[in-house]
Each structure stands twice: as C-alpha cells, then as structure tokens.
Write a protein that holds these residues in place. Structure first.
Motif, short mmCIF file in Angstrom:
data_model
loop_
_atom_site.label_atom_id
_atom_site.label_comp_id
_atom_site.label_asym_id
_atom_site.label_seq_id
_atom_site.Cartn_x
_atom_site.Cartn_y
_atom_site.Cartn_z
N GLY A 186 -2.28 -11.96 -8.78
CA GLY A 186 -1.85 -10.70 -8.20
C GLY A 186 -2.13 -9.43 -9.20
O GLY A 186 -2.19 -8.38 -8.82
N ASP A 187 -2.33 -9.75 -10.63
CA ASP A 187 -2.23 -8.76 -11.40
C ASP A 187 -3.87 -8.58 -11.77
O ASP A 187 -4.13 -7.53 -12.46
CB ASP A 187 -1.68 -9.22 -12.78
N TYR B 24 -7.07 -19.78 -7.64
CA TYR B 24 -6.14 -18.70 -8.20
C TYR B 24 -4.50 -19.09 -8.19
O TYR B 24 -4.26 -20.17 -7.55
CB TYR B 24 -6.14 -17.64 -7.11
N ASN C 142 -2.64 -15.57 -12.57
CA ASN C 142 -1.61 -14.38 -12.18
C ASN C 142 -2.63 -13.64 -11.44
O ASN C 142 -2.84 -12.22 -11.75
CB ASN C 142 -1.11 -13.68 -13.47
N PHE D 1 -2.26 -14.89 -0.58
CA PHE D 1 -3.14 -13.96 -1.58
C PHE D 1 -4.68 -14.35 -1.29
O PHE D 1 -5.57 -13.74 -1.89
CB PHE D 1 -2.93 -13.90 -2.93
#
Length: 217
Positions: free
Chosen positions: A171-172, A136, A169, A37
């Motif tokens: 990705g959210d 992250y 989190n 990511f």
C-alpha cells in the motif's frame, strides 16, 4: 518491491531474452476479499505484460468474478448446472493459456483459500506450462505465499519461474494513480519475469506440440 530479494530486480536482469513467441498469457487475481489491494498490483502488471510484446493475448482471470463452490461433487457425479457453466468457461480460458501469472497476497504465512480452491477445480489445464508469481503483502511481500504455491503447482506438473515480483508493504509502494512509486525498478523486475516466462512458454508449447505431455493421459 523485489525479485525474490528485498532489492529491485536483482536477479531478473539475468533473465533470458524474450523470444517473441506469441504465447497466450493468463493473469490470475487470487484474492476475492472486499477492499482487496490485488487489482491495483494486478492491473499494473497486466499493463506491463501487454506492452512487453511477446504475448499474443493477455487474459485477466479475476477469481472474484467467478463463483466456485468449496464443496466438490462426489467422484463420478456432475456438478450443478450453474457450477458446470463456470467450470466450462474457466477450463476453456486456462486450457487456452500457454503461461500463467498468479497475483497473490499473503494470508497467515500462505496464500488465500480462494486461490487454492480455484487451482484444485482443474488439473490438465495446468500441466506442462510455466507459472510466474506477483506477490504483495506486509514485510514479507507475499513471498511466503509464493513458496507455498510452488509445490502445489509442481504437483500439477507445472514449471514455476524462479524469479518472482514481490511488493512489501504494498500500500505504501503504489501511488494514487495505481502505479508503483519506483516505476522504473518495478518495470525492470516485471520485464525480467516476463522474459523468463516467455522463454518457458515457447519451449513448453513446442514440446507439447511435438509430443503430448504424458501425465495428461
């Protein structure tokens, strides 16, 4: 998203005003795993850094693009030609930078082996320069990786920036367009980090020009 805490940019707003130093910034993507990511976070931050206006150049160094072996040559011996070429390129880009931002996930309470390996291949290139962090991960937002990186860079005579961007989190928190959903809060936190980084880059570049850093000898 946070700046050292779970609240957006709580401390970054007190950052020094950017000095428009024209320093050169290198943004290092620390993860090399498939499906990572990191480029989503890194590409957004790099865009903010370019728009910030204080840095004459923003160079993205993606470790996934450079094959650095895990085995080091014996003291006094030269690395294989392929490795030497990679080292020469990266050394030149790191040496040219006046400041660094490391984009890192958190793996098992710390930072990726790929990042530690890349750090360890170099030495003088890091010295007397500021290092900022964009982290992250899961609930911790990668902050434990950042805390493990601080003493590593201290050993290399780098100055780490107090405030760090942290996306819990992650990705959210990012949309399909690659932008943070809390865009304004994220931009403010990034600006605070970049302001601090610019101040230190200007101060340390001036100091290096006045007197070569002693640990480099």
């Amino acid at each position: 998203m946070s700046s050292s805490t779970s609240q957006p940019a709580a401390t970054a707003t007190a950052a020094p005003t950017a000095g428009k130093s024209g320093a050169r910034l290198a943004v290092i993507y620390g993860s090399v795993r498939e499906g990572r990511f990191g480029p989503v976070v890194g590409d957004w931050f790099t865009g903010v850094a370019k728009q910030h206006g204080s840095f004459a150049e923003v160079d993205v160094i993606d470790l996934a693009d450079h094959e650095l072996p895990l085995s080091f040559p014996a003291y006094g011996s030269e690395p294989p030609p392929k490795t030497a070429r990679v080292l020469e390129e990266l050394s030149g880009r790191l040496d040219a930078a006046d400041a660094f931002v490391v984009v890192t996930p958190e793996y098992n309470h710390s930072f990726p082996a790929s990042l530690k390996n890349a750090i360890d291949w170099f030495h003088g290139e890091w010295q007397a320069k500021p290092v900022g962090f964009v982290a992250y991960g899961g609930v911790s937002g990668g902050l434990r990786a950042v805390e493990h990186l601080r003493p590593v860079f201290a050993e290399l005579h780098s100055v780490t920036i107090r405030d760090a961007l942290s996306f819990a989190n992650a990705g959210d928190l990012f949309g399909a367009d690659g932008l943070p959903k809390n865009l304004e809060g994220s931009r403010l936190a990034a600006k605070g980090l970049l302001n601090q980084l610019d101040w230190w880059a200007d101060a340390l570049r001036e100091a290096r020009a006045k007197s070569p850093y002693g640990a480099a000898a």
